[in-house]
Enzyme design. Structure first.
Site, PDB file in Angstrom:
ATOM      1  N   ARG A 136      41.215  48.236  95.694  1.00 17.34           N
ATOM      2  CA  ARG A 136      41.966  49.438  95.376  1.00 17.34           C
ATOM      3  C   ARG A 136      43.311  49.421  96.075  1.00 17.34           C
ATOM      4  O   ARG A 136      44.507  49.863  95.697  1.00 17.34           O
ATOM      5  CB  ARG A 136      41.363  50.815  95.976  1.00 17.34           C
TER       6      ARG A 136
ATOM      7  N   TYR B 249      57.069  64.481  77.449  1.00 13.82           N
ATOM      8  CA  TYR B 249      55.581  64.067  76.871  1.00 13.82           C
ATOM      9  C   TYR B 249      54.716  65.429  77.283  1.00 13.82           C
ATOM     10  O   TYR B 249      54.981  65.975  78.280  1.00 13.82           O
ATOM     11  CB  TYR B 249      55.047  63.044  77.518  1.00 13.82           C
TER      12      TYR B 249
ATOM     13  N   ASP C 176      61.713  58.633  83.408  1.00 16.00           N
ATOM     14  CA  ASP C 176      60.663  57.935  82.419  1.00 16.00           C
ATOM     15  C   ASP C 176      61.209  57.244  81.726  1.00 16.00           C
ATOM     16  O   ASP C 176      61.849  57.659  80.402  1.00 16.00           O
ATOM     17  CB  ASP C 176      59.914  59.151  82.003  1.00 16.00           C
TER      18      ASP C 176
ATOM     19  N   LYS D  75      52.543  51.684  76.375  1.00 23.12           N
ATOM     20  CA  LYS D  75      53.468  51.726  75.473  1.00 23.12           C
ATOM     21  C   LYS D  75      53.878  50.452  75.155  1.00 23.12           C
ATOM     22  O   LYS D  75      53.136  49.263  74.876  1.00 23.12           O
ATOM     23  CB  LYS D  75      54.246  52.946  75.336  1.00 23.12           C
TER      24      LYS D  75
HETATM   25  O1  P1T Z   1      49.120  58.134  78.356  1.00 22.72           O
HETATM   26  P1  P1T Z   1      49.679  57.624  79.648  1.00 22.72           P
HETATM   27  O2  P1T Z   1      49.578  56.217  80.006  1.00 22.72           O
HETATM   28  O3  P1T Z   1      48.825  58.311  80.771  1.00 22.72           O
HETATM   29  O4  P1T Z   1      51.211  57.910  79.711  1.00 22.72           O
HETATM   30  C1  P1T Z   1      51.598  59.384  79.606  1.00 22.72           C
HETATM   31  C2  P1T Z   1      53.159  59.450  79.073  1.00 22.72           C
HETATM   32  C3  P1T Z   1      54.240  59.398  80.021  1.00 22.72           C
HETATM   33  N1  P1T Z   1      55.386  59.478  79.372  1.00 22.72           N
HETATM   34  C4  P1T Z   1      55.549  59.416  78.206  1.00 22.72           C
HETATM   35  C5  P1T Z   1      57.147  59.276  77.821  1.00 22.72           C
HETATM   36  C6  P1T Z   1      54.702  59.288  77.224  1.00 22.72           C
HETATM   37  O5  P1T Z   1      54.998  59.311  75.932  1.00 22.72           O
HETATM   38  C7  P1T Z   1      53.414  59.331  77.653  1.00 22.72           C
HETATM   39  C8  P1T Z   1      52.225  59.301  76.820  1.00 22.72           C
HETATM   40  N2  P1T Z   1      52.579  59.655  75.448  1.00 22.72           N
HETATM   41  C9  P1T Z   1      51.535  59.599  74.359  1.00 22.72           C
HETATM   42  C10 P1T Z   1      50.568  59.327  74.655  1.00 22.72           C
HETATM   43  C11 P1T Z   1      52.314  59.903  73.062  1.00 22.72           C
HETATM   44  O6  P1T Z   1      51.603  59.872  71.910  1.00 22.72           O
HETATM   45  O7  P1T Z   1      53.315  60.527  73.135  1.00 22.72           O
END
Ligand code: P1T
Length: 389
Positions: free
Chosen positions: A56, A108, A180, A205
């Site tokens: 961790r 998001y 972000d 992503k």
């Molecule tokens: O899904 P996660 O890895 O927890 O990430 C969240 C997140 C944070 N910032 C942005 C700009 C994002 O697009 C996302 C997650 N977005 C999607 C799952 C989507 O389909 O837009």
């Protein structure tokens, strides 16, 4: 931490993407970073260890990923997390009850949900403003503002914010700027160099790039903030497992190549959609019709792989298109090699329904993949045709 003396620091981005964080394994010569699938590490004596005591706290595969992420964003430090949301949540622990956060009003849906439905209950105050409008951003800043949170380009409306200007404003107000950078990826934009204090990623992503892993990251330069966040990473424990770190590391190696093709294909798709009578509006920073096309050219090395559009026939027509594409898979998420299609209102942004952040029900969002563009256009053409029947 990236060593500025290292020969790697002089390499171009494409070379960094391949090499950052990876060294031949000292024990075996393995060229790829091993997946250190271990929770704990043998100690030499009580409290004496070889740099790793518990996974961790630290894990060698995670350390390699963190070095790669810091290098690509041009930051001194990076911390990896179990998801983008885990990274966001951990960063927000730097803000104390009673302090204020200014957040863009197109983000998001899960980010909005975390801020408005979770963290607000712990005494953090949030204002949501159109962060593409610097005057609106300025007006929202208060004496208690500790953090400005931006996406640029935003999800799903692909609005941009001038990062340098936003950083200057935030700093004058005594606040940090967090960007972000999930939609652009460091291949197209490095916010720390423009004055941002923190870069946050959903590595799920473009960084991962293959829709096979969920992860997140924070990248930064400030040592004191890093020490606190490293403490929080361990104290809260929302860390990624070593296999997930390996997958993101592997994805990063082809990031530069993939982003090039995502951008080329997205330009073809956006131009095609602009000519379609059933499409009311195409939103893509690479189009001259985008209100911030100039800023995109100045701030980003390419327009990105995300294209949004509004169907003239509204929600019903949007649903037909999303259902009828074959090559574009109907799914949430983005940034993988394969093309995806989704409707933000009922899917990724369902949690902003009824709020000031609510999005048009006829809005369609594409994550344009790296397939041949001709195949993508044919697929969209047949789906749009069905939407008109
Ligand atoms: O899904 P996660 O890895 O927890 O990430 C969240 C997140 C944070 N910032 C942005 C700009 C994002 O697009 C996302 C997650 N977005 C999607 C799952 C989507 O389909 O837009």
């Amino acid at each position: 931490m990236t060593d500025p003396q290292s020969p790697i620091s002089t390499l171009k981005f494409e070379s960094l993407a391949v090499h950052a964080g990876t060294q031949a394994d000292p024990g075996t010569g393995a060229v790829m970073t091993p997946i250190y699938q271990t929770s704990t590490y043998a100690q030499v004596d009580v409290g004496v260890h070889r740099g790793f005591e518990y996974s961790r706290t630290d894990n060698p595969t995670r350390s390699a990923l963190q070095t790669a992420l810091a290098t690509l964003e041009g930051g001194r430090y990076a911390l990896a997390f179990a998801s983008g949301m885990a990274a966001t949540d951990t960063l927000l622990r730097l803000v104390k009850p009673g302090e204020h956060v200014v957040c863009g009003n197109d983000v998001y849906g899960g980010t909005y949900r975390l801020f408005d439905k979770v963290l607000a209950e712990y005494g953090l105050e949030f204002s949501f403003v159109d962060a593409s409008d610097l005057q609106a951003l300025q007006m929202a800043l208060r004496a208690e503002t500790r953090l400005v949170w931006l996406e640029t380009p935003t999800n799903p409306l692909l609005r941009l914010t001038d990062i340098s200007m936003a950083a200057e404003m935030a700093h004058r107000a005594g606040a940090w700027l967090a960007v972000d950078n999930t939609f652009a990826s460091p291949a197209l934009q490095q916010p720390l160099a423009l004055g941002a204090d923190f870069v946050v990623h959903s590595t799920t992503k473009y960084l991962g790039g293959h829709s096979d892993v969920v992860g997140g990251a924070i990248v930064l330069n400030d040592e004191a903030a890093y020490e606190r966040l490293k403490f929080l990473q361990n104290a809260i424990g929302a860390v990624p497992g070593p296999q997930d770190c390996f997958l993101v590391l592997r994805g990063i190696k082809t990031l530069a190549l993939r982003m090039e093709r995502h951008c080329i294909n997205a330009v073809r798709v956006a131009n095609f959609l602009e000519e379609q009578p059933r499409v009311a509006q195409v939103i893509f920073p690479g189009l001259v019709s985008h209100p911030q096309h100039g800023l995109a050219q100045q701030q980003m090395r390419g327009p990105g792989g995300m294209v949004s559009f509004i169907m003239a026939g509204g929600e019903a027509a949007a649903r037909v298109v999303a259902r009828e594409t074959r090559l574009f898979t109907l799914a949430e998420s983005l940034g993988g090699v394969e093309s995806l299609i989704e409707l933000p209102a009922p899917m990724t942004h369902a949690s902003v329904a009824g709020s000031p952040l609510a999005v048009d029900a006829g809005l369609v969002r594409l994550s344009v993949g790296i397939e041949h563009a001709d195949d993508l256009l044919s697929d969209l053409a047949q789906a749009l045709q069905k939407a008109g029947e």
